[in-house]
Design an enzyme around this catalytic site. Structure first.
Site, PDB file in Angstrom:
ATOM      1  N   GLU A   1      48.088  27.461 102.112  1.00 17.53           N
ATOM      2  CA  GLU A   1      46.357  26.955 102.038  1.00 17.53           C
ATOM      3  C   GLU A   1      46.584  26.219 103.130  1.00 17.53           C
ATOM      4  O   GLU A   1      45.813  26.003 104.023  1.00 17.53           O
ATOM      5  CB  GLU A   1      45.803  26.228 100.481  1.00 17.53           C
TER       6      GLU A   1
ATOM      7  N   SER B   1      40.108  23.932  90.852  1.00 14.77           N
ATOM      8  CA  SER B   1      39.552  22.598  90.478  1.00 14.77           C
ATOM      9  C   SER B   1      38.680  22.815  89.430  1.00 14.77           C
ATOM     10  O   SER B   1      37.804  24.115  89.185  1.00 14.77           O
ATOM     11  CB  SER B   1      38.211  22.518  91.986  1.00 14.77           C
TER      12      SER B   1
ATOM     13  N   GLY C   1      40.666  30.008  91.336  1.00 14.46           N
ATOM     14  CA  GLY C   1      40.490  29.401  90.035  1.00 14.46           C
ATOM     15  C   GLY C   1      41.383  27.946  90.085  1.00 14.46           C
ATOM     16  O   GLY C   1      41.867  27.566  88.974  1.00 14.46           O
TER      17      GLY C   1
END
Lengths: 375, 343
Positions: free
Chosen positions: A246, A130, A128
């Site tokens: 990521e 953006s 959570g």
């Protein structure tokens, strides 16, 4: 200047690779409609099988269900799964970045509570970060969390949370204080239960019609105090370290791999010169991107900072993923159908997202420029 | 890297730094053979590093060539080093390597300096063929200056008599890798030049590096350099092991692609200054454009590598990407069990 060491996989990694290939052979049923994009195969049963083999949370301490193996070994497993088109979406985010986040910043209670479920392939997390008004400018997030009683109350909206309609938990980046002169203060992260009544999840359909990501609305959503990750105000440092994980994996160049496989299948009987050249070109790029990804994994194993290298691989890999279907479509007849056409169409429907997700092309080029000393 | 390999590379770098200047390169382009540089390299034994008795790593010539590319050394070092390896001894007479369809027409850089040339007949093998080549050794009887084009060094057409023939395993792959190594080095220098220029040159009251358009072009440039360097380093690490010709092909392809993109972006960043003969940028970019065409260009090696992939088939695509031409099975497992180098 650019640190990409030529890396030989150690013997244990090669053995592991054989084991993964054998496992995939035994579980062909899960690969029926293979698609090498890491977001599109959601299969809890498969995730649990991987967890049982010890192939989720591989680098984590055994006390939390991990196997204490190296980043290189984890890398080998993840690239084999993606190349085969295995359905890894359910556990992917939790394994890739939530686990490392909790290991680095989480409390012992959070580690004991959440990590074993992730390692077993049973517990799934979404991101959570953006918001409708905050994409590339992540520091501008406006979702607020106020301390009230023995917990927090969250108000705001998150956007693009992949899998939130099916996953168990969300790690939400929230504003808990002033942004300060650096703009990066006053941010914290909270673990939110996605199945709670006061969390509203609205699926969003992408242009291809699939609803993989979501808008999440918090209206006085209550979260216990023990769901704060690390310390109050430490959120920016946490997301920065998550971003390195990521951005550094093989999913950043393998999304279109199935298209290559289907082109080989079609071309094999009577390949044209164009097809032969294109296959060699694609092979050279895949071989190179893979070497670069392995190099990043080996740098991570040595605890080195990989921000520049990860950004370089993502820049090259994402652009290559988009270029691949553009080249392949012209190497076959316009009315060519079958599995190749399906793979091409699947890829084209996802393609705009390749250079948007996990950091846009423009942001990544800025990261590279900074790493080179230009900014 | 062990001490003796480090010593060789440090020695070469010291000599390059001392001798190879933009002015030396310009004189070479005008036809003046850099004799002092050649003699310095020879005196330090750098042409003999492939002598088996020295026990140096077999891939050391390619590391030397990366260095030579970084300095844009205007000498046929690749040809000298590989000729010595192929002949398995330092030749009695100055010997180079050239490309040509017959003993009557072989193109060789600095041809007039040599009395023997090893003739390579085709840069890239035909379909489904390996990269072994039958190489004729030709005693030179005549040399004629050839068209320069992008050469920046004198090129000659060499004629002569065939003295004998050697069989050189993977000759084409070695030559392709030699060019990938030279390009890999030059690409690194071009990136350094671009970074330096962008930080020093000012317009509109600030250095070029402060403009996002410039930052992004250099970011793309750097990514191409990183890819070319990785592909080349991977092929060098794989040298001599099963599957290495495929790695060499991938390196030639990737470095060749990078050469064009990087040259274009570097000249764009350097503006009009970089377009002059006086600025040293062209001494690197024109060599990149020449080397990408030597011993097979990208499309030719793509065709060869694509054929190798087609041979393996769709189900083996991923195995091909991870292991190149190395056959799956006992060879891989044996090397895995003994912990030896994998491509």
């Amino acid at each position: 200047m650019l640190n990409f060491p030529a890396t030989a996989l150690p013997p244990e990694a090669l053995t592991l690779r054989s084991e993964v290939r054998a496992f995939l052979d035994q579980h062909r049923a899960f690969l029926e409609r293979p698609n090498s994009d890491f977001t599109t195969g959601y299969e809890p049963e498969f995730s649990r099988l991987l967890g049982a083999r010890g192939w989720i949370g591989m680098t984590w301490p055994r006390a939390f269900g991990g196997a204490e193996r190296s980043y290189l070994e984890r890398y080998v497993v993840t690239e084999e799964l993606l190349a085969a088109g295995a359905p890894v979406a359910a556990h992917w985010i939790a394994d890739r970045q939530t686990g490392p986040l909790l290991l680095r910043f989480g409390s012992p209670d959070q580690q004991a509570r959440f990590l074993p479920g992730v390692a077993a392939g049973e517990s799934y997390f979404s991101i959570g970060m953006s918001e409708p008004g905050s994409g590339s400018d992540l520091a501008s997030v406006a979702t607020r969390a106020e301390q009230r009683g023995n917990g927090f109350v969250i108000n705001g909206t998150k956007l693009w949370s992949t899998g939130a309609h099916r996953n168990h938990y969300l790690v939400a980046l929230v504003r808990t204080g002033d942004a300060g002169p650096s703009r990066h203060e006053g941010l914290s992260q909270l673990i939110v239960d996605l199945r709670a009544d006061d969390v509203e999840i609205r699926p969003i359909r992408n242009m291809g019609g699939a609803a993989e990501f979501n808008e999440i609305v918090f209206a006085d959503t209550q979260v216990p105090a023990d769901r704060l990750v690390g310390t109050l105000g430490n959120g920016w440092q946490q997301v920065t370290s998550e971003l390195a994980f990521e951005r550094s994996g093989p999913e950043r160049f393998l999304s279109a791999f199935r298209v290559l496989v289907e082109l080989v299948r079609i071309a094999q009987r009577e390949p044209t010169l164009v097809q032969r050249q294109l296959l060699g070109r694609l092979a050279a790029h895949f071989m190179t991107l893979r070497r670069m990804s392995v190099a990043v994994a080996s740098l991570l194993t040595e605890n080195q900072d990989v921000a520049l290298e990860a950004a370089l691989v993502k820049e090259l890999g994402n652009n290559f993923e988009k270029a691949l279907p553009e080249a392949v479509r012209l190497a076959v007849a316009s009315d060519c159908g079958g599995a190749l056409r399906t793979a091409l169409n699947d890829t084209l429907l996802l393609a705009p997202a390749f250079t948007l997700r996990g950091g846009t092309r423009e942001i990544l080029r800025g990261v590279i420029a900074r790493g080179l000393g230009l900014r | 890297m062990d001490m003796s390999e480090r010593l060789v590379l440090d020695t070469a770098e010291r000599i390059f730094r001392e001798h190879v200047t933009p002015a030396l390169r310009e004189r070479a382009a005008a036809g003046e053979f850099p004799q002092a540089l050649w003699s310095a390299l020879e005196a330090q034994g750098l042409f003999a590093v492939t002598d088996p008795e020295l026990g140096l790593p077999a891939a050391l010539p390619f590391e030397l060539l990366k260095l030579a590319g970084r300095f844009a050394v205007p000498l046929p070092l690749a040809e000298t080093l590989l000729a010595t390896r192929w002949l398995e001894a330092t030749p009695a007479e100055p010997t180079t390597i050239g490309l040509g369809p017959s003993a009557g027409a072989v193109l060789a850089p600095w041809g007039q300096q040599f009395t023997a040339v090893l003739r390579v007949s085709q840069p890239v093998p035909e379909a489904a063929a390996g990269t072994t080549d039958r190489i004729e050794r030709i005693g030179v009887t005549a040399t004629v200056p050839a068209e320069h084009g992008l050469a920046l060094e004198p090129l000659s057409t060499v004629e002569g008599r065939v003295q004998d023939e050697l069989v050189v395993p993977d000759a084409c792959a070695e030559l392709a890798l030699s060019r990938a190594a030279l390009m890999s080095g030059a690409l690194e220098t071009v990136l350094e030049l671009a970074l330096r220029y962008a930080s020093e040159r000012e317009q509109f009251g600030r250095p070029l590096s402060r403009f996002q358009a410039i930052q992004h072009q250099i970011a793309v440039l750097a990514a191409e350099v990183a890819a070319a360097q990785m592909a080349t380093a991977g092929a060098i690490a794989a040298f001599g092991a099963p599957g290495w010709p495929e790695a060499a092909a991938a390196a030639k392809i990737r470095a060749g692609e990078a050469a064009g993109i990087v040259s274009e972006l570097a000249h764009q960043v350097h503006g009009a200054m970089g377009y002059t003969r006086e600025h040293e940028l062209h001494q690197f970019t024109l060599r990149l454009l020449r080397w990408r065409d030597e011993y097979g260009h990208e499309a030719e090696w793509q065709r060869w590598l694509g054929d190798r992939l087609l041979d393996r088939g769709a189900e083996q695509c991923w195995a091909f990407i991870t292991d190149g031409g190395a056959a799956a099975g006992s060879e891989q497992n044996h090397r895995a069990a003994t912990g030896t180098q994998e491509p």
